[in-house]
Design an enzyme around this catalytic site. Structure first.
Site, PDB file in Angstrom:
ATOM      1  N   ASN A 266       0.836  -1.195   0.000  1.00 18.15           N
ATOM      2  CA  ASN A 266       0.000   0.000   0.000  1.00 18.15           C
ATOM      3  C   ASN A 266       0.883   1.262   0.000  1.00 18.15           C
ATOM      4  O   ASN A 266       2.102   1.171   0.140  1.00 18.15           O
ATOM      5  CB  ASN A 266      -0.942  -0.034   1.205  1.00 18.15           C
ATOM      6  CG  ASN A 266      -0.214   0.208   2.508  1.00 18.15           C
ATOM      7  OD1 ASN A 266       0.895  -0.269   2.712  1.00 18.15           O
ATOM      8  ND2 ASN A 266      -0.822   0.956   3.401  1.00 18.15           N
ATOM      9  N   PRO A 267       0.310   2.459  -0.164  1.00 18.65           N
ATOM     10  CA  PRO A 267       1.138   3.652  -0.364  1.00 18.65           C
ATOM     11  C   PRO A 267       2.111   3.985   0.755  1.00 18.65           C
ATOM     12  O   PRO A 267       3.138   4.610   0.503  1.00 18.65           O
ATOM     13  CB  PRO A 267       0.100   4.772  -0.529  1.00 18.65           C
ATOM     14  CG  PRO A 267      -1.056   4.093  -1.167  1.00 18.65           C
ATOM     15  CD  PRO A 267      -1.108   2.739  -0.515  1.00 18.65           C
ATOM     16  N   CYS A 268       1.816   3.606   1.975  1.00 16.86           N
ATOM     17  CA  CYS A 268       2.754   3.924   3.073  1.00 16.86           C
ATOM     18  C   CYS A 268       3.579   2.744   3.527  1.00 16.86           C
ATOM     19  O   CYS A 268       4.418   2.878   4.427  1.00 16.86           O
ATOM     20  CB  CYS A 268       1.979   4.514   4.230  1.00 16.86           C
ATOM     21  SG  CYS A 268       1.284   6.132   3.870  1.00 16.86           S
ATOM     22  N   GLY A 269       3.362   1.571   2.975  1.00 18.28           N
ATOM     23  CA  GLY A 269       4.273   0.455   3.160  1.00 18.28           C
ATOM     24  C   GLY A 269       3.990  -0.490   4.303  1.00 18.28           C
ATOM     25  O   GLY A 269       4.719  -1.460   4.497  1.00 18.28           O
ATOM     26  N   GLU A 270       2.905  -0.257   5.076  1.00 22.53           N
ATOM     27  CA  GLU A 270       2.694  -1.102   6.256  1.00 22.53           C
ATOM     28  C   GLU A 270       1.988  -2.419   5.951  1.00 22.53           C
ATOM     29  O   GLU A 270       1.960  -3.298   6.829  1.00 22.53           O
ATOM     30  CB  GLU A 270       1.924  -0.342   7.342  1.00 22.53           C
ATOM     31  CG  GLU A 270       0.470  -0.043   7.039  1.00 22.53           C
ATOM     32  CD  GLU A 270       0.276   1.279   6.323  1.00 22.53           C
ATOM     33  OE1 GLU A 270      -0.843   1.808   6.372  1.00 22.53           O
ATOM     34  OE2 GLU A 270       1.236   1.774   5.709  1.00 22.53           O
ATOM     35  N   THR A 433      -0.653   6.680  10.672  1.00 22.08           N
ATOM     36  CA  THR A 433      -1.676   7.303  11.543  1.00 22.08           C
ATOM     37  C   THR A 433      -1.641   8.821  11.522  1.00 22.08           C
ATOM     38  O   THR A 433      -1.829   9.449  12.566  1.00 22.08           O
ATOM     39  CB  THR A 433      -1.562   6.795  13.001  1.00 22.08           C
ATOM     40  OG1 THR A 433      -0.345   7.268  13.600  1.00 22.08           O
ATOM     41  CG2 THR A 433      -1.603   5.276  13.067  1.00 22.08           C
ATOM     42  N   GLY A 434      -1.461   9.432  10.353  1.00 23.20           N
ATOM     43  CA  GLY A 434      -1.338  10.881  10.302  1.00 23.20           C
ATOM     44  C   GLY A 434      -2.544  11.618  10.846  1.00 23.20           C
ATOM     45  O   GLY A 434      -2.456  12.335  11.848  1.00 23.20           O
TER      46      GLY A 434
END
Length: 574
Positions: A266-270, A433-434
């Protein structure tokens, strides 16, 4: 449903973010948002729906459990919008029909509110001849520009930017163009980039061997592995991208490695995902489990965390049955594996409130104990759900228990899985978690250190413009309320920590997480390149699944800028 006292927003930014992103219609306060979400998530229960609605309302109260933003925004609204934050799209077919079908599917998914990840490795390199037409191929990067323009068009009128991750294998003939594609400011602005790094490539770098670039069965050309590695590192030093994904380790460690192959995340890698896989995310706010902060009596309620996890697993499992999916293939994949990603936020603030240094054995031991507690509670809860509702359809008991991560589970949990099955193939992921960390009062995000005691943050408006908000860290707010001076004794910012300290915390966490971790190694702008270049290699040695390093200021204007000394965020998707 039960009557709760009206919740107090923990900071002005909390109410602002709620109004911008999560409030639906005329909801008077966040308690009404929580009720809407709790009722919706309980509605898929076969029985006792009012009971579970009450339970889920209690779970959400006081910002202890923070569901992914799409869940908060869309559950119970009857919008045709997904509750899942992100997806990996289907494998690209190297044909005009295949690529434009994929572009259409990506547009539909972005329109529904999901970020996307794509592996462009199947696209033939620039300069190659198309078999059927004889035309000359333009290569993966040219198609990435097409996706980027589509994303801008589909999400231009939203406060939440469209987010995409593009990955390419380290042996693709266009890997150098991919590495260099974001070195110019403003290019491919909706994409994060990561290189799929194989074990074989790392061995070639170590041995200073030649490295073949291949497409299909054909070797197109060769170059020195170390030269390619250095090119990646210099691009990251200059612009923060690309990151790396250690793709062989990702597949080796996957609980479903016996039945699927992962090529992207996914876009943030988690959350590394197979084609059409989805992220179903939520986070435990560790700052809410501290008693007597900043004192000799400071403590952490591990038992309450375990009970919160137990209920949060059921909540996120229900989301899979409640959610709208933009594509049928996404629904089928999500419900066959029933992946969820329960994580944490507020770790750095919890450490500060407990008087523990982020870069210390005590800090890492606390983190390991928290995540070990969560892992065990999550797997036990999933076993109980399987006993009640059935195991995930792709479950094969012997194959599942023979995976590296499940081998490391306590023997008692393994015995329960063997006897009763398990509801979810994966259970844990640590997201960035921005926005939800802002909703909870600007707690430190994910497992990141605090950026700065106070920051100016750019927040996107619906009209496309930006507002600047000055924010104070949650632990600093709590400390100053006691009139105790500027910052707590254990306070430290991301840029004050060594890269090794960042890596050590990520490595500690990864041992307890069956998906992956979104973590940015923030380093000072003055860090010499020779020091910077060691970070990705060290990440590999520590057993991480991926790594992103951001040198302060290397991408021009940043989402976060410190009001006091500190670090900054690296991404428009923070």
């Amino acid at each position: 449903m039960m009557s709760l006292p009206p919740p107090v927003f923990p900071a002005p930014v909390s109410e602002d973010i709620w109004r911008r992103k999560y409030r639906f219609g005329n909801e008077a306060g966040i308690d009404e948002t929580w009720r809407r979400v709790a009722r919706a998530v309980a509605s898929v229960e076969a029985k006792d729906q009012p009971f579970w609605a009450e339970k889920f309302l209690g779970l959400l109260a006081d910002f202890r459990f923070l569901p992914g933003g799409r869940i908060l925004a869309n559950a119970g609204t009857e919008r045709s919008a997904t509750l899942l934050n992100c997806f990996v799209m289907g494998a690209l077919d190297d044909s005009i029909d295949g690529l434009f079908t994929a572009l259409r599917e990506s547009a539909i998914t972005l329109q529904a509110g999901g970020g996307i990840g794509l592996d462009f490795s199947p696209v033939r390199p620039a300069g190659a001849a198309a078999v059927r037409t004889g035309n000359i191929a333009s290569g993966p990067v040219s198609f990435m520009r097409l996706w980027d323009a589509m994303c801008e068009t589909m999400t231009a009128d939203r406060a939440r930017r469209g987010a995409m991750m593009a990955v390419l294998r380290c042996d693709h003939p266009d890997i150098e163009a991919f590495i260099d594609s974001k070195t110019a400011a403003g290019v491919l602005s909706h994409f994060n980039l990561s290189v799929l790094v194989t074990d074989e490539f790392i061995r070639a770098v170590d041995a200073d061997d030649a490295w073949p670039l291949v497409f299909g069965e054909q070797v197109i050309r060769t170059l020195k592995a170390r030269d390619l590695w250095d090119r990646m590192l210099r691009a990251a030093y200059g612009s923060g991208e690309p990151g790396v994904l250690f793709i062989d380790r990702i597949n080796r460690e996957s609980n479903l490695g016996y039945i699927e192959t992962i090529h992207a995340c996914n876009p943030c890698g988690e959350v590394p995902l197979p084609p059409y896989g989805a992220c179903d995310l939520g986070s435990i706010n560790l700052a809410r489990f501290i008693s007597h902060p900043f004192s000799d009596k400071a403590g952490f309620d591990f038992e309450s965390v375990a009970s919160t996890v137990h209920l949060a697993v059921r909540f996120l499992d229900n989301v899979l049955d409640l959610s709208h999916f933009p594509l049928m293939a996404q629904a089928e994949q999500a419900r066959s594996a029933r992946r969820i990603g329960l994580g944490i936020t507020g770790l750095a603030d919890a450490l500060i409130m407990l008087g523990l240094d982020y870069d210390s054995n005590a800090g890492r031991e606390f983190t390991a104990r928290v995540l070990g507690t969560m892992r065990n509670a999550a797997y036990q809860s999933s076993v109980e759900l399987a006993e009640e509702k059935g195991s995930f359809p792709l479950f094969e008991v012997d194959a599942f228990l023979d995976r590296p991560f499940t081998h490391r589970l306590p023997e008692g949990i393994r015995a329960l899985i063997r006897r009763k099955g398990i509801r979810n193939s994966h259970l844990l992921a640590i997201a960035p978690t921005g926005s939800i960390s802002l909703l909870a009062g600007n707690v430190s995000a994910g497992i990141e250190p605090v950026y700065a005691a106070s920051v100016n943050r750019r927040v996107k408006r619906l009209d496309g413009g930006d507002d600047i908000m000055e924010l104070e860290d949650f632990s600093v707010q709590a400390w100053r309320k006691g009139a105790r001076g500027s910052v707590p004794p254990a306070f430290v910012t991301a840029s004050q920590l060594s890269a090794e300290a960042h890596l050590a915390m990520q490595a500690t966490a990864q041992g307890f997480v069956d998906n992956a971790i979104s973590k940015t190694i923030n380093v000072d702008a003055s860090l010499p390149y020779d020091d910077f270049r060691q970070v990705y290699r060290r990440a590999c040695d520590l057993g991480l699944k991926g790594c992103t390093v951001y040198r302060q200021g290397s991408r021009g204007e940043d989402v976060l800028t410190p009001v006091a000394a500190g670090s900054i965020c690296n991404s428009d998707t923070c």
